[in-house]
Design an enzyme around this catalytic site. Structure first.
Site, PDB file in Angstrom:
ATOM      1  N   LYS A 109       0.883  -1.169   0.000  1.00 22.08           N
ATOM      2  CA  LYS A 109       0.000   0.000   0.000  1.00 22.08           C
ATOM      3  C   LYS A 109       0.914   1.210   0.000  1.00 22.08           C
ATOM      4  O   LYS A 109       1.781   1.336   0.882  1.00 22.08           O
ATOM      5  CB  LYS A 109      -0.857  -0.023   1.274  1.00 22.08           C
ATOM      6  CG  LYS A 109      -2.101   0.833   1.209  1.00 22.08           C
ATOM      7  CD  LYS A 109      -2.828   0.794   2.528  1.00 22.08           C
ATOM      8  CE  LYS A 109      -4.240   0.363   2.389  1.00 22.08           C
ATOM      9  NZ  LYS A 109      -5.033   0.472   3.588  1.00 22.08           N
ATOM     10  N   ASP A 207     -15.310  -1.526  10.704  1.00 23.42           N
ATOM     11  CA  ASP A 207     -15.655  -1.329   9.285  1.00 23.42           C
ATOM     12  C   ASP A 207     -15.709  -2.677   8.556  1.00 23.42           C
ATOM     13  O   ASP A 207     -15.196  -2.825   7.448  1.00 23.42           O
ATOM     14  CB  ASP A 207     -14.622  -0.401   8.624  1.00 23.42           C
ATOM     15  CG  ASP A 207     -15.155   0.224   7.340  1.00 23.42           C
ATOM     16  OD1 ASP A 207     -16.378   0.132   7.095  1.00 23.42           O
ATOM     17  OD2 ASP A 207     -14.354   0.793   6.575  1.00 23.42           O
TER      18      ASP A 207
END
Ligand SMILES: Nc1ncnc2c1ncn2[C@@H]1O[C@H](COP(=O)(O)OP(=O)(O)OP(=O)(O)O)[C@@H](O)[C@H]1O
Length: 445
Positions: A109, A207
């Site tokens: 990432k 989440d």
């Protein structure tokens, strides 16, 4: 505007970005548009404007359009060889990499400081994500393997386990946007194992949704994206939390109603319940024309499981009902879920599972790093010359690749499975294009 609504607006923007990525943005061109009303059009001398248009836009036959293959230039970050982009989140791009020491496939990432500063709580969320992930190690939780910084470029690289796909893209590619029950059960059991570990470590994910559940090649589920997760204090009395920043459709009523504090573990149970509902039915228990209506509907929590869900599986319905109890105190706990009949008894296998959809046209999702290595080690000066393709060349090349793939599958399985799908699915372009030029202008004179 209170902070909860600010959080949701922020999340809504992230969601829209995600939808844009999945469905394509509504407006694709960034060119300014001038709108003319009827009076303006009447006043126009059309013959003149058509001539004027011809001066600017040359009609070019599609056979004359040529494509130039993008040259692969090998790049390394530390010991990692960079490959292609796998996806993009609101924080940055995720690329495939190869660990040059272990030859393992990994994902990175890439975060830039400039971008993080533009995201509310961006830097803080990333710091928290790194700190959290460093201390977690479980089969069903994505592992952070390495963190690299480049001061000069102001970039940060988070090296993670490589996942071959995600549950959301699998759902998107499924004809009814849902998974067969046996496949959903297989993933849900792993989600629960991962959650049990996280909660045992005092971590609340906040989440949970299909978009944050990734899968390895052997279908091991990995809970990922800890950007809004929270770690409870070591000696915290209970799991009380005060901030909820997850995706709206997966939020429980206590957050939708703006409650100041709430039980964290039960937030993850609720969103896992919405996830289970979504992957088995292709629908959401709560919907709304806009984010406020959606939150209002969740807040009221007047929800009846549809008849179709009962028909699907009676036990599954009671499990989802238990997980979607509006009152967190009545909502199922992890042990209650584990002891539920649907959880204990795996549904019978009915037909084939939904496969991973092709990534950029590649059904096998082969390593995207190898072409960079080939270019680095084997490219000669001749290879470095510009190579141009016409559309016809590209189509021929794609047809050849598809035929080679078909015969490889045939020899592997004895016959071509799903014969019709091979004719329906058109192979997508495998050559990336960086420039489109007119063929005549490229020919030596
Ligand atoms: N470890 C991984 N292996 C393979 N692909 C990954 C991995 N992590 C992320 N991806 C891909 O990159 C995409 C972006 O991931 P990322 O975690 O940055 O954002 P997101 O969860 O999609 O969105 P956001 O951060 O905006 O909530 C994912 O949707 C997934 O397709």
């Amino acid at each position: 505007m209170d902070s909860m609504h600010e959080d949701f607006i922020y999340q809504d923007t992230r969601k829209r970005k995600e939808d844009d990525r999945r469905l394509g943005p509504e407006v694709t061109s960034g060119a300014p548009v001038t709108w003319l009303d009827d009076d303006d059009i009447d006043k126009l001398d059309l013959s003149l404007s058509i001539d004027a248009a011809n001066m600017f836009f040359n009609r070019v036959d599609s056979a004359e359009i040529i494509y130039q293959a993008k040259k692969k230039s090998c790049k390394m970050v530390g010991k990692y060889v960079m490959g292609d982009v796998l996806g993009e989140g609101s924080y940055g791009k995720v690329k495939e990499v190869l660990d040059s020491e272990t030859l393992s496939r990994r994902a990175v990432k890439i975060l830039t400081k400039r971008k993080l500063r533009r995201i509310p709580n961006g830097e803080q969320n990333v710091r928290r994500e790194i700190q959290l992930l460093r201390n977690l190690k479980h089969k069903n939780v994505i592992e952070l393997l390495d963190v690299l910084y480049n001061e000069e470029k102001q970039k940060m690289y988070l090296i993670m386990e490589y996942c071959v796909g995600g549950l959301q893209e699998m759902l998107d590619s499924a004809p009814e946007k849902r998974l067969p029950l046996f496949q959903a059960h297989r993933y849900f059991v792993q989600l629960l194992n991962g959650l049990e570990y996280l909660h045992g470590c005092g971590v609340i994910h906040k989440d949970i949704k299909p978009g944050n559940l990734l899968l390895t090649l052997d279908h091991t589920l990995k809970i990922s994206d800890f950007g809004v997760a929270e770690a409870l204090e070591t000696f915290a009395d209970d799991d009380t939390c005060t901030t909820g920043q997850g995706s709206p459709a997966f939020q429980p009523p206590e957050i939708a109603n703006g409650q100041e504090s709430f039980a964290g573990f039960k937030v993850d149970i609720w969103s896992s319940g919405v996830t289970l509902y979504n992957i088995t039915t292709g629908q959401y228990p709560f919907e709304g024309d806009n984010i406020y209506r959606l939150l209002e509907n969740i807040g009221k929590s007047q929800w009846e499981p549809p008849e179709s869900l009962y028909k699907l599986d009676k036990h599954l319905t009671t499990l989802i009902l238990g997980m979607l109890q509006a009152d967190p105190q009545h909502r199922f706990t992890l042990p209650q879920i584990r002891n539920h009949p649907w959880f204990i008894g795996a549904p019978e296998k009915t037909g084939p599972p939904i496969p991973f959809p092709p990534l950029k046209g590649d059904e096998l999702r082969r390593s995207t790093v190898l072409p960079y290595l080939e270019a680095y080690h084997y490219a000669t000066d001749r290879d470095n010359e510009d190579v141009y393709f016409t559309e016809h060349d590209l189509n021929q090349q794609l047809a050849k690749q598809a035929a080679a793939h078909r015969s490889a599958t045939k020899s592997k399985h004895g016959s071509v499975s799903g014969g019709s799908s091979t004719t329906k699915k058109r192979p997508r372009k495998t050559v990336s294009c960086i420039s489109v030029r007119k063929l005549t202008s490229c020919r030596p004179s």
